[in-house]
Design a protein around this motif. Structure first.
Motif, PDB file in Angstrom:
ATOM      1  N   GLY A  79       0.816  -1.218   0.000  1.00 51.40           N
ATOM      2  CA  GLY A  79       0.000   0.000   0.000  1.00 51.40           C
ATOM      3  C   GLY A  79       0.840   1.253   0.000  1.00 51.40           C
ATOM      4  N   ILE A  80       1.903   1.264   0.836  1.00 52.14           N
ATOM      5  CA  ILE A  80       2.722   2.471   0.937  1.00 52.14           C
ATOM      6  C   ILE A  80       3.413   2.751  -0.392  1.00 52.14           C
ATOM      7  N   ILE A  81       3.958   1.694  -1.021  1.00 55.16           N
ATOM      8  CA  ILE A  81       4.631   1.901  -2.316  1.00 55.16           C
ATOM      9  C   ILE A  81       3.642   2.433  -3.349  1.00 55.16           C
ATOM     10  N   ALA A  82       2.443   1.840  -3.381  1.00 55.19           N
ATOM     11  CA  ALA A  82       1.457   2.265  -4.388  1.00 55.19           C
ATOM     12  C   ALA A  82       1.059   3.710  -4.177  1.00 55.19           C
ATOM     13  N   VAL A  83       0.850   4.081  -2.913  1.00 49.25           N
ATOM     14  CA  VAL A  83       0.430   5.438  -2.607  1.00 49.25           C
ATOM     15  C   VAL A  83       1.539   6.436  -2.943  1.00 49.25           C
ATOM     16  N   GLU A  84       2.781   6.027  -2.636  1.00 52.28           N
ATOM     17  CA  GLU A  84       3.900   6.939  -2.898  1.00 52.28           C
ATOM     18  C   GLU A  84       4.093   7.159  -4.400  1.00 52.28           C
ATOM     19  N   VAL A  85       3.753   6.139  -5.222  1.00 50.20           N
ATOM     20  CA  VAL A  85       3.823   6.345  -6.673  1.00 50.20           C
ATOM     21  C   VAL A  85       2.868   7.463  -7.086  1.00 50.20           C
ATOM     22  N   GLY A  86       1.684   7.478  -6.483  1.00 49.57           N
ATOM     23  CA  GLY A  86       0.742   8.555  -6.773  1.00 49.57           C
ATOM     24  C   GLY A  86       1.288   9.908  -6.377  1.00 49.57           C
ATOM     25  N   VAL A  87       1.881   9.966  -5.166  1.00 53.73           N
ATOM     26  CA  VAL A  87       2.451  11.224  -4.695  1.00 53.73           C
ATOM     27  C   VAL A  87       3.552  11.685  -5.646  1.00 53.73           C
ATOM     28  N   LEU A  88       4.431  10.730  -6.020  1.00 59.94           N
ATOM     29  CA  LEU A  88       5.550  11.059  -6.919  1.00 59.94           C
ATOM     30  C   LEU A  88       5.039  11.640  -8.228  1.00 59.94           C
ATOM     31  N   THR A  89       4.025  10.996  -8.831  1.00 62.18           N
ATOM     32  CA  THR A  89       3.529  11.448 -10.132  1.00 62.18           C
ATOM     33  C   THR A  89       2.990  12.872 -10.027  1.00 62.18           C
ATOM     34  N   THR A  90       2.150  13.107  -9.033  1.00 62.60           N
ATOM     35  CA  THR A  90       1.557  14.443  -8.922  1.00 62.60           C
ATOM     36  C   THR A  90       2.609  15.508  -8.664  1.00 62.60           C
ATOM     37  N   VAL A  91       3.505  15.251  -7.679  1.00 63.85           N
ATOM     38  CA  VAL A  91       4.464  16.294  -7.312  1.00 63.85           C
ATOM     39  C   VAL A  91       5.394  16.603  -8.480  1.00 63.85           C
ATOM     40  N   THR A  92       5.931  15.543  -9.147  1.00 63.23           N
ATOM     41  CA  THR A  92       6.809  15.791 -10.294  1.00 63.23           C
ATOM     42  C   THR A  92       6.096  16.619 -11.352  1.00 63.23           C
ATOM     43  N   CYS A  93       4.901  16.192 -11.722  1.00 57.08           N
ATOM     44  CA  CYS A  93       4.226  16.838 -12.848  1.00 57.08           C
ATOM     45  C   CYS A  93       3.798  18.253 -12.491  1.00 57.08           C
ATOM     46  N   VAL A  94       3.353  18.473 -11.247  1.00 61.66           N
ATOM     47  CA  VAL A  94       2.945  19.837 -10.875  1.00 61.66           C
ATOM     48  C   VAL A  94       4.148  20.763 -10.889  1.00 61.66           C
ATOM     49  N   MET A  95       5.291  20.289 -10.338  1.00 61.52           N
ATOM     50  CA  MET A  95       6.472  21.158 -10.313  1.00 61.52           C
ATOM     51  C   MET A  95       6.931  21.487 -11.731  1.00 61.52           C
ATOM     52  N   ILE A  96       6.936  20.479 -12.625  1.00 52.60           N
ATOM     53  CA  ILE A  96       7.362  20.735 -13.998  1.00 52.60           C
ATOM     54  C   ILE A  96       6.366  21.657 -14.690  1.00 52.60           C
ATOM     55  N   ALA A  97       5.067  21.427 -14.436  1.00 50.60           N
ATOM     56  CA  ALA A  97       4.051  22.260 -15.090  1.00 50.60           C
ATOM     57  C   ALA A  97       4.183  23.712 -14.639  1.00 50.60           C
ATOM     58  N   ILE A  98       4.428  23.912 -13.341  1.00 54.70           N
ATOM     59  CA  ILE A  98       4.567  25.286 -12.841  1.00 54.70           C
ATOM     60  C   ILE A  98       5.794  25.937 -13.460  1.00 54.70           C
ATOM     61  N   PHE A  99       6.886  25.152 -13.561  1.00 55.77           N
ATOM     62  CA  PHE A  99       8.094  25.726 -14.168  1.00 55.77           C
ATOM     63  C   PHE A  99       7.841  26.093 -15.631  1.00 55.77           C
ATOM     64  N   TYR A 100       7.196  25.206 -16.385  1.00 52.37           N
ATOM     65  CA  TYR A 100       6.881  25.509 -17.793  1.00 52.37           C
ATOM     66  C   TYR A 100       6.022  26.757 -17.883  1.00 52.37           C
ATOM     67  N   ALA A 101       5.053  26.876 -16.959  1.00 50.16           N
ATOM     68  CA  ALA A 101       4.141  28.019 -17.010  1.00 50.16           C
ATOM     69  C   ALA A 101       4.907  29.318 -16.852  1.00 50.16           C
ATOM     70  N   PHE A 102       5.858  29.345 -15.884  1.00 52.80           N
ATOM     71  CA  PHE A 102       6.615  30.589 -15.673  1.00 52.80           C
ATOM     72  C   PHE A 102       7.621  30.813 -16.794  1.00 52.80           C
ATOM     73  N   ALA A 103       8.303  29.733 -17.204  1.00 52.04           N
ATOM     74  CA  ALA A 103       9.356  29.904 -18.198  1.00 52.04           C
ATOM     75  C   ALA A 103       8.787  30.139 -19.580  1.00 52.04           C
ATOM     76  N   GLY A 104       7.531  29.690 -19.826  1.00 53.84           N
ATOM     77  CA  GLY A 104       6.956  29.824 -21.151  1.00 53.84           C
ATOM     78  C   GLY A 104       6.567  31.250 -21.502  1.00 53.84           C
ATOM     79  N   ARG A 105       6.428  32.104 -20.501  1.00 55.49           N
ATOM     80  CA  ARG A 105       6.114  33.509 -20.762  1.00 55.49           C
ATOM     81  C   ARG A 105       7.367  34.204 -21.278  1.00 55.49           C
ATOM     82  N   THR A 106       7.259  34.957 -22.360  1.00 59.31           N
ATOM     83  CA  THR A 106       8.448  35.664 -22.846  1.00 59.31           C
ATOM     84  C   THR A 106       8.712  36.839 -21.921  1.00 59.31           C
ATOM     85  N   PRO A 107       9.899  36.931 -21.354  1.00 62.24           N
ATOM     86  CA  PRO A 107      10.177  38.039 -20.440  1.00 62.24           C
ATOM     87  C   PRO A 107      10.244  39.362 -21.192  1.00 62.24           C
ATOM     88  N   GLU A 108       9.766  40.414 -20.534  1.00 60.57           N
ATOM     89  CA  GLU A 108       9.800  41.738 -21.154  1.00 60.57           C
ATOM     90  C   GLU A 108      11.200  42.322 -21.127  1.00 60.57           C
TER      91      GLU A 108
END
Lengths: 148, 134, 185
Positions: free
Chosen positions: A113-142
């Motif tokens: 159970g712990i391994i399965a649950v941690e896989v879920g945590v890993l997927t969400t945290v990795t993808c959210v952090m990458i998505a947030i980084f893409y969101a900020f970096a994707g804006r062309t700086p003025e």
């Protein structure tokens, strides 16, 4: 756009696989040593961020498309919740891991159970952090590069 | 009085760190610097929780793997309290997620108003209302 | 002092460094310096977490606070401005009044806090210590923090995962995920 920094590029090429391996080590060794899904997710995301910083955002988007990040964000939470529902279906309470395996004395069901649950945590945290980084970096700086 | 302070010296310093964070939030009009102040404030709360859980002479709450496997754990071993660690571990990750939402708002404000200083924002809002004739 | 521990001497060093950085953050107006000092602040507090036996928390703070949030703050700074305006004296006075009032209230309550490092304090005798004993019997994994995080408080952690997801969704709604914008141009 290729970065002109040869040393940075060479060092990054050596470091990024190591960071990714370390991320998975932290994840799967989280039961025995400090670590777990949250930390491993951030370490894995930092590998992609390092790649984007050195080789450019467009290259990073080819390696890890924003589409994956969008899907992974939701998928991790889904994995976590579905572990709970599977334990409900198998006759336990929500997120009661002992029903996964009859060997209660050694806690095998808990380990699964712990391994399965941690896989879920890993997927969400990795993808959210990458998505947030893409969101900020994707804006062309003025601010243009000459201003720096 | 002095003994009370001496036994709780780290809490006193953590309160000062919290005051530093609060001061940084209020004393600047720059929204990015305010978020930095907020994260200093947040870290001081984390430090408060973790220092409550510290037990002198204790070890980090991780067993020796071999002792656990062969059921030879020392029943008298002292460990620090693991519960605050769990609470703060998740709070840190949630903290960076909420920080990023705040930063996204700041980026949007900058795009809409061309500034992130709060008195400039207030003036822009005021002149906008004057134009509308409110 | 009744009890003591070798790590107390580390505490004083970390406290001094954190206070210096905090005051520097207030005084500086260059946002680049402020952001880099925040990264250093996170790293030092991560070291203090390790010294306070919270190895998992120290690891997380080092990865998240010094890594990701510094990158995010730098990215946001690049998109907004690089210099904070000077603040008026009246504002500093107001900030000082509010801060001192809040600090005085907390210092008044300081005597009610448990003694630092006390194993018999109410915070350290309840359910937290029971988890240490129960983990060895029921979960049988060495890292108690992981056991509490994923098993005993699994429902709590599920909520946290959804909060992280919601934050990612919020950023996506506010400034987009950066995926399709360039293709439109």
């Amino acid at each position: 756009m290729m970065s002109p920094h040869v040393i940075l590029r060479v060092v990054a090429k050596v470091l990024i696989p190591l960071i990714i391996v370390y991320g998975f080590y932290v994840h799967f060794h989280g039961e025995y040593s400090p670590g777990g899904g949250f930390q491993a997710g951030v370490v894995l995301a930092s590998a992609i961020i390092l790649y984007a910083l050195i080789f450019g955002l467009d290259e990073a988007r080819k390696v890890f498309p924003p589409y994956w990040a969008r899907v992974g964000m939701a998928l991790g939470g889904f994995i976590y919740a579905s572990v709970g529902f599977v334990s409900l279906i198998m006759g336990g309470k929500f997120l009661e891991y002992t029903v996964f395996h009859p060997d209660v004395a050694h806690g095998t069901g808990q380990h699964i159970g712990i391994i399965a649950v941690e896989v879920g945590v890993l997927t969400t945290v990795t993808c959210v952090m990458i998505a947030i980084f893409y969101a900020f970096a994707g804006r062309t700086p003025e601010i243009s590069d000459e201003d720096w | 009085m002095l003994e009370v302070l001496a036994e709780r010296f780290n809490y006193a310093v953590i309160i000062v760190l919290m005051m530093v964070g609060l001061y940084a939030v209020i004393a600047t009009g720059n929204l990015v610097k305010r978020l930095v102040g907020l994260s200093i404030f947040q870290t001081s709360v984390f430090l408060l929780y973790i220092s409550v859980s510290k037990v002198f002479g204790g070890a980090p709450p991780i067993f020796d793997y071999k002792d656990l496997a062969y059921d030879k754990l020392d029943p008298n071993a002292i460990y620090s309290n693991p519960l605050p660690h769990v609470l703060i571990l998740t709070a840190i990750v949630v903290g960076v997620a909420t920080l990023s939402v705040g930063l996204a708002l700041v980026v949007r404000i900058r795009e809409a108003y061309g500034s992130i200083e709060d008195d400039t924002l207030a003036e822009a809002d005021y002149s906008l209302e004057l134009e509308k004739g409110v | 002092m009744s009890a003591s521990d070798i790590t107390q001497y580390f505490d004083y060093i970390f406290m001094a460094m954190l206070l210096c950085i905090g005051i520097a953050v207030i005084r500086l107006r260059n946002l680049f310096a402020v952001v880099m000092l925040t990264g250093a602040y996170s790293l030092i507090s991560a070291a203090w977490f390790v010294s306070l036996d919270a190895v998992d928390v120290g690891f997380t703070e080092a990865a998240v606070g010094a890594g990701i949030s510094t990158v995010l703050l730098l990215g946001a700074m690049l998109l907004t401005s690089r210099e904070a305006d000077k603040t008026s004296l009246g504002r500093h006075a107001a900030a000082a009044v509010v801060t001192i009032a809040a600090g005085a209230g907390l210092f008044y309550a300081l005597g009610d806090m448990p003694v630092y490092g006390d194993a018999a304090s109410p915070a350290n005798t309840g359910v937290g210590m029971e988890y240490v004993d129960l983990t060895a019997e029921q979960i049988v994994i060495p890292n108690v923090v992981t056991a509490v995080l994923a098993s005993y408080r699994g429902f709590d952690t599920m909520g946290e995962v959804f909060v992280v997801f919601a934050a990612g969704l919020g950023v996506a709604l506010l400034i987009g995920l950066g995926g399709s914008k360039r293709e439109e141009d």
